[in-house]
Design an enzyme around this catalytic site. Structure first.
Site, PDB file in Angstrom:
ATOM      1  N   HIS A 120      46.678 -16.578 -46.931  1.00 22.21           N
ATOM      2  CA  HIS A 120      47.183 -17.986 -46.713  1.00 22.21           C
ATOM      3  C   HIS A 120      48.214 -18.068 -47.830  1.00 22.21           C
ATOM      4  O   HIS A 120      48.180 -17.676 -48.873  1.00 22.21           O
ATOM      5  CB  HIS A 120      46.257 -19.122 -46.735  1.00 22.21           C
ATOM      6  CG  HIS A 120      46.429 -20.412 -46.591  1.00 22.21           C
ATOM      7  ND1 HIS A 120      47.150 -21.239 -47.266  1.00 22.21           N
ATOM      8  CD2 HIS A 120      46.096 -21.209 -45.239  1.00 22.21           C
ATOM      9  CE1 HIS A 120      47.337 -22.449 -46.549  1.00 22.21           C
ATOM     10  NE2 HIS A 120      46.646 -22.259 -45.686  1.00 22.21           N
ATOM     11  N   ASP A 197      39.308 -16.355 -51.980  1.00 25.23           N
ATOM     12  CA  ASP A 197      39.833 -17.565 -51.379  1.00 25.23           C
ATOM     13  C   ASP A 197      38.756 -17.959 -50.320  1.00 25.23           C
ATOM     14  O   ASP A 197      38.785 -17.261 -49.213  1.00 25.23           O
ATOM     15  CB  ASP A 197      40.963 -17.503 -50.491  1.00 25.23           C
ATOM     16  CG  ASP A 197      41.516 -18.304 -49.777  1.00 25.23           C
ATOM     17  OD1 ASP A 197      40.780 -19.251 -49.578  1.00 25.23           O
ATOM     18  OD2 ASP A 197      42.605 -18.707 -49.361  1.00 25.23           O
ATOM     19  N   GLN A 200      37.940 -20.643 -45.612  1.00 27.00           N
ATOM     20  CA  GLN A 200      37.421 -20.513 -44.558  1.00 27.00           C
ATOM     21  C   GLN A 200      35.831 -19.891 -44.387  1.00 27.00           C
ATOM     22  O   GLN A 200      34.910 -19.910 -43.777  1.00 27.00           O
ATOM     23  CB  GLN A 200      37.907 -19.423 -43.455  1.00 27.00           C
ATOM     24  CG  GLN A 200      39.556 -19.887 -43.099  1.00 27.00           C
ATOM     25  CD  GLN A 200      39.522 -21.283 -42.331  1.00 27.00           C
ATOM     26  OE1 GLN A 200      38.613 -21.604 -41.706  1.00 27.00           O
ATOM     27  NE2 GLN A 200      40.763 -21.828 -42.490  1.00 27.00           N
ATOM     28  N   LYS A 223      37.041 -28.034 -44.926  1.00 30.51           N
ATOM     29  CA  LYS A 223      36.808 -27.199 -43.981  1.00 30.51           C
ATOM     30  C   LYS A 223      35.316 -27.004 -43.569  1.00 30.51           C
ATOM     31  O   LYS A 223      34.847 -26.077 -42.634  1.00 30.51           O
ATOM     32  CB  LYS A 223      36.998 -25.963 -44.528  1.00 30.51           C
ATOM     33  CG  LYS A 223      38.688 -25.691 -45.154  1.00 30.51           C
ATOM     34  CD  LYS A 223      39.498 -25.617 -44.103  1.00 30.51           C
ATOM     35  CE  LYS A 223      41.022 -25.210 -44.610  1.00 30.51           C
ATOM     36  NZ  LYS A 223      42.130 -25.473 -43.867  1.00 30.51           N
ATOM     37  N   CYS A 361      50.488 -21.160 -42.187  1.00 25.97           N
ATOM     38  CA  CYS A 361      50.618 -20.716 -43.666  1.00 25.97           C
ATOM     39  C   CYS A 361      50.476 -19.291 -43.917  1.00 25.97           C
ATOM     40  O   CYS A 361      50.002 -19.113 -45.116  1.00 25.97           O
ATOM     41  CB  CYS A 361      49.671 -21.768 -44.428  1.00 25.97           C
ATOM     42  SG  CYS A 361      50.040 -23.334 -44.415  1.00 25.97           S
TER      43      CYS A 361
END
Ligand code: PLP
Length: 403
Positions: A120, A197, A200, A223, A361
């Site tokens: 992303h 990251d 998600q 999220k 993104c």
């Protein structure tokens, strides 16, 4: 899992959009919030609101205690060794930027930072800018056509110049669940620290930071059914203790004079200014909610939705799905021959269905596939098989209209 019961906790889902029952399939962008989360925020403002860590009065002590309890809850949830390793931020983007700022003195000219081709922009641009500023080099671990990465290739890329590997746990476009434990093991063998990251990852995988072994893990509350504007940077104590502060101001200081300032201990060193207390409490409520329903139940349900939706979509003529990893989260990005994704997204909206269209993104990933964007449907715990039937029928109908 009693989906009908769960849906009652998400009143927003019970509405008509363009005269049709809302089908919300944009969960990778943000999830809806259950009543216990909304109630927790309301309760805070009704009964507890005060600035934290600053007062001796009752409300300030209540708010401080609740805020620190939320931090401990997050620490337990991701199995951090110590709640000092949990920094409240605005979200994944701020967590990554924080890290890119404080790691800057460690990155010298000629050093390298490795990211993957499925990042992303939030886990790409901060590293690219840091490399530009410090005359370092950004190297990109390629993605295979099926949406996976090659661990042998990763091994080769981790040369002595590499100072950090920053990689996503789960791709927001492809749904790929990267083998993060193995990735961290490989990186650590070469002495390379790892940022994951988890924007998600937090919502679609069990996150045990000690088991995974990552040095840093970033995620956003929104999220995972928590409010917007709250997120986490987890960092190993040994790292955070050594790194310099990020922003300067109230709360992050120890002693201030006009000549010199010394800084507060962890985690406050990284939380300058008034924090988002309501957000932190909302995050705790969301994680409690998820735990109560059970992560395994949620993942199992989401996987059924993924398998069913994939099968249904594949039957549509001209369908091209991006991302075929064996371990895949409930995200389907697709294109249909001769149909512009934006037009499809608009028509689906007319039928009450919320999907995301565009580059998500992740422009370099779109370039890799030679496309401008996709349609992305992404599922959450409250989505149903019936909604997938409605969705698949709507896609077919829209395609007929557009062709
Ligand atoms: N990383 C990934 C994989 C994401 O999916 C997202 C959001 O879509 C982000 C980072 C950025 O998260 P936020 O906008 O909450 O900071």
């Amino acid at each position: 899992m009693d989906i009908e019961h769960i849906r009652k906790d998400f009143p927003i889902l019970n509405q008509q959009v363009n005269g049709k029952p809302l089908v919300y399939f944009d969960n990778a962008a943000t999830t809806q919030k259950p009543l216990p989360v909304i109630q927790r925020i309301t309760d805070y403002y009704l009964h507890e609101n005060s600035n934290v860590h600053r007062g001796v009065h009752h409300l300030s002590l209540v708010a401080t205690e609740a805020y620190e309890k939320a931090r401990s809850f997050v620490a337990n949830y991701i199995n951090a060794e110590d709640s000092k390793e949990i920094i409240f931020t605005r979200g994944t983007t701020e967590s990554v930027n924080l890290l890119a700022t404080v790691l800057s003195p460690w990155i010298q000219a000629g050093d390298e930072i490795v990211i993957s081709g499925m990042e992303h922009h939030s886990n790409l641009v901060p590293w690219q800018q840091l490399c530009e500023r410090n005359k370092a080099r950004l190297k990109v671990l390629p993605v295979d056509l099926d949406g996976t990465i090659d661990l042998n290739f990763l091994k080769k890329m981790l040369t002595p110049q590499v100072k950090l590997l920053a990689i996503t746990h789960i791709s927001n476009v492809l749904g790929t669940i990267n083998p993060v434990k193995e990735i961290v093991r490989i990186a650590h063998e070469q002495g390379v620290p790892v940022l994951l990251d988890g924007a998600q990852g937090i919502a679609h995988a069990k996150v045990d930071v000690q088991d995974i072994g990552a040095d840093f893990y970033a995620f956003s509350g929104h999220k995972i059914y928590a409010p917007m504007g709250i997120g986490i940077l987890y960092g190993r104590f040994t790292w955070l203790r050594r790194l310099p502060p990020y922003q300067f101001g109230g709360e992050m200081i120890d002693k201030v004079s006009f000549e010199k300032t010394t800084f507060n201990e962890l985690p406050y060193k990284y939380e300058a200014g008034t924090p988002n207390v309501a957000g932190a409490l909302g995050l705790e409520a969301a994680l409690r909610y998820v735990e109560e329903i059970g992560l395994d139940n949620i993942f199992d349900h989401e996987d059924k939705l993924l398998q069913y939706a994939t099968k249904k979509l594949q039957d549509i003529e001209g369908m091209r799905i991006f991302g075929h990893a064996k371990d895949k989260a409930a995200v389907i990005s697709f294109l249909i021959n001769g149909v512009h994704p934006y037009d499809l997204g608009m028509l689906l909206d007319q039928m009450g269905i919320a999907v995301r269209t565009g580059h998500h993104c992740a422009e370099p990933l779109m370039d890799f596939y030679g496309i401008q964007g996709t349609v992305r449907s992404s599922f959450g715990m409250y989505n149903t098989m019936e909604e997938i039937d409605v969705f698949a029928d709507a896609v077919e109908k829209a395609v007929q209209m557009l062709r």
